[in-house]
Design a protein around this motif. Structure first.
Motif, PDB file in Angstrom:
ATOM      1  N   ILE A  35       0.508  -1.276   0.086  1.00 32.61           N
ATOM      2  CA  ILE A  35      -0.203   0.358   0.023  1.00 32.61           C
ATOM      3  C   ILE A  35       1.150   1.324  -0.039  1.00 32.61           C
ATOM      4  O   ILE A  35       0.258   2.230  -1.134  1.00 32.61           O
ATOM      5  CB  ILE A  35      -0.812  -0.080   1.575  1.00 32.61           C
ATOM      6  N   GLN A  36       1.998   1.210   0.976  1.00 34.38           N
ATOM      7  CA  GLN A  36       2.534   2.710   0.473  1.00 34.38           C
ATOM      8  C   GLN A  36       3.557   2.466  -0.144  1.00 34.38           C
ATOM      9  O   GLN A  36       3.608   4.350  -0.518  1.00 34.38           O
ATOM     10  CB  GLN A  36       4.286   2.126   1.283  1.00 34.38           C
ATOM     11  N   THR A  39       0.414   4.630  -2.431  1.00 30.99           N
ATOM     12  CA  THR A  39       0.180   5.967  -1.468  1.00 30.99           C
ATOM     13  C   THR A  39       1.537   6.818  -1.936  1.00 30.99           C
ATOM     14  O   THR A  39       0.426   7.953  -3.026  1.00 30.99           O
ATOM     15  CB  THR A  39      -0.222   5.496  -0.065  1.00 30.99           C
ATOM     16  N   LEU A  46      -0.641   7.115   3.803  1.00 32.79           N
ATOM     17  CA  LEU A  46      -1.567   5.735   3.690  1.00 32.79           C
ATOM     18  C   LEU A  46      -3.171   6.256   5.129  1.00 32.79           C
ATOM     19  O   LEU A  46      -3.436   5.652   4.293  1.00 32.79           O
ATOM     20  CB  LEU A  46      -0.138   5.698   4.906  1.00 32.79           C
ATOM     21  N   GLY A  47      -2.862   7.572   5.588  1.00 34.57           N
ATOM     22  CA  GLY A  47      -4.431   7.295   5.846  1.00 34.57           C
ATOM     23  C   GLY A  47      -5.428   7.854   4.894  1.00 34.57           C
ATOM     24  O   GLY A  47      -7.089   7.429   5.390  1.00 34.57           O
ATOM     25  N   PHE A  49      -5.324   6.663   1.762  1.00 33.76           N
ATOM     26  CA  PHE A  49      -5.696   4.984   1.250  1.00 33.76           C
ATOM     27  C   PHE A  49      -6.790   4.606   2.020  1.00 33.76           C
ATOM     28  O   PHE A  49      -7.774   4.508   1.078  1.00 33.76           O
ATOM     29  CB  PHE A  49      -4.273   4.998   1.155  1.00 33.76           C
ATOM     30  N   TYR A  50      -7.189   4.856   3.268  1.00 30.90           N
ATOM     31  CA  TYR A  50      -7.974   4.375   4.194  1.00 30.90           C
ATOM     32  C   TYR A  50      -9.052   4.902   4.185  1.00 30.90           C
ATOM     33  O   TYR A  50     -10.040   4.542   4.900  1.00 30.90           O
ATOM     34  CB  TYR A  50      -7.579   4.192   5.868  1.00 30.90           C
ATOM     35  N   THR A  51      -9.403   6.483   3.548  1.00 31.16           N
ATOM     36  CA  THR A  51     -10.484   6.973   3.555  1.00 31.16           C
ATOM     37  C   THR A  51     -11.165   6.117   2.369  1.00 31.16           C
ATOM     38  O   THR A  51     -12.212   6.337   2.324  1.00 31.16           O
ATOM     39  CB  THR A  51     -10.815   8.555   3.058  1.00 31.16           C
ATOM     40  N   TYR A  53     -10.770   2.810   1.925  1.00 32.90           N
ATOM     41  CA  TYR A  53     -10.550   1.141   1.273  1.00 32.90           C
ATOM     42  C   TYR A  53     -10.055   0.705   2.514  1.00 32.90           C
ATOM     43  O   TYR A  53      -9.162   1.218   3.136  1.00 32.90           O
ATOM     44  CB  TYR A  53      -9.574   0.643   0.572  1.00 32.90           C
ATOM     45  N   LYS A  54     -10.548  -0.481   3.402  1.00 34.03           N
ATOM     46  CA  LYS A  54     -10.158  -1.198   4.639  1.00 34.03           C
ATOM     47  C   LYS A  54      -8.835  -1.402   4.043  1.00 34.03           C
ATOM     48  O   LYS A  54      -7.867  -1.307   5.709  1.00 34.03           O
ATOM     49  CB  LYS A  54     -11.924  -1.924   4.710  1.00 34.03           C
ATOM     50  N   ASP A  55      -9.248  -1.736   2.906  1.00 28.53           N
ATOM     51  CA  ASP A  55      -6.771  -2.717   3.329  1.00 28.53           C
ATOM     52  C   ASP A  55      -7.068  -3.096   1.345  1.00 28.53           C
ATOM     53  O   ASP A  55      -7.944  -2.893   0.945  1.00 28.53           O
ATOM     54  CB  ASP A  55      -7.311  -3.890   4.039  1.00 28.53           C
ATOM     55  N   LYS A  56      -6.369  -3.760   1.137  1.00 28.53           N
ATOM     56  CA  LYS A  56      -5.687  -3.760   0.422  1.00 28.53           C
ATOM     57  C   LYS A  56      -6.944  -5.519  -0.560  1.00 28.53           C
ATOM     58  O   LYS A  56      -6.465  -5.296  -1.471  1.00 28.53           O
ATOM     59  CB  LYS A  56      -3.972  -4.231  -0.568  1.00 28.53           C
TER      60      LYS A  56
END
Length: 191
Positions: A35-36, A39, A46-47, A49-51, A53-56
């Motif tokens: 994920i890093q 992004t 990184l934060g 991304f989490y807005t 998706y929950k995870d990869k």
């Protein structure tokens, strides 16, 4: 903390995230995807991304659904415009499966291969979706005067079996050609 995204920015970022992630999955596979790295390429935190998706896994599953829908539209167009018979359809489908699994890590990986996700009836929603797709194909053929003796469920199972067989060709090894011939004969005999 950064400013909130506008709806337009969110829509554009989501498209960009999926485009870049799809490319990364195809080259790296699911296991090596980070994920890093995504992004950094997208230009979000990184934060951020989490807005979206929950995870990869959630990102991967959404990309799979998008890809499934794209492939299905393409298949329906080919059957319609190229007057593809059921025999031609299954032969071409096997060749596409074999090519994709040999050249693109997105189509096979440790988490959930695209081909299996496209065709495997492991839950009622997927099964219903797969049957709906088969019914669309059947309607096109019926409009062209091609009536099949196989049921929708049998056709869906034939597609699933073909996909699984092609996806696991390397594991099957030298016996693949024999298995493929058996499946091909079963499919063609029941059309």
């Amino acid at each position: 903390m950064g400013r909130p995204y506008t709806e337009e920015e969110r829509a554009e970022l989501k498209i960009r995230i999926k485009e870049i992630a799809s490319n990364m999955f195809s080259k790296q596979g699911f296991k090596d995807f980070r994920i890093q790295q995504l992004t950094k390429q997208v230009g979000i935190s990184l934060g951020g991304f989490y807005t979206f998706y929950k995870d990869k896994e959630a990102l991967y599953e959404e990309i799979l659904r998008d890809e499934k829908n794209r492939i299905r539209k393409k298949i329906l167009t080919i059957i319609e415009e190229e007057n593809q018979t059921p025999k031609d359809f299954f032969a071409d489908l096997a060749n596409v499966f074999l090519d994709k699994t040999a050249t693109n890590k997105f189509y096979t990986n440790e988490y959930s291969g695209l081909l299996e996700t496209l065709v495997w009836n492991d839950d009622p929603i997927t099964a219903e979706d797969n049957l709906h797709f088969i019914q669309q194909i059947r309607r096109i053929w019926a409009n062209k005067g091609i009536n099949l003796s196989a049921s929708d469920e049998e056709l869906a199972s034939a597609v699933a079996t073909l996909a699984i067989l092609c996806t696991h060709k390397d594991k099957i090894g030298t016996g693949f050609d024999s298995w493929y011939q058996v499946i091909e004969k079963l499919i063609l005999d029941h059309l």
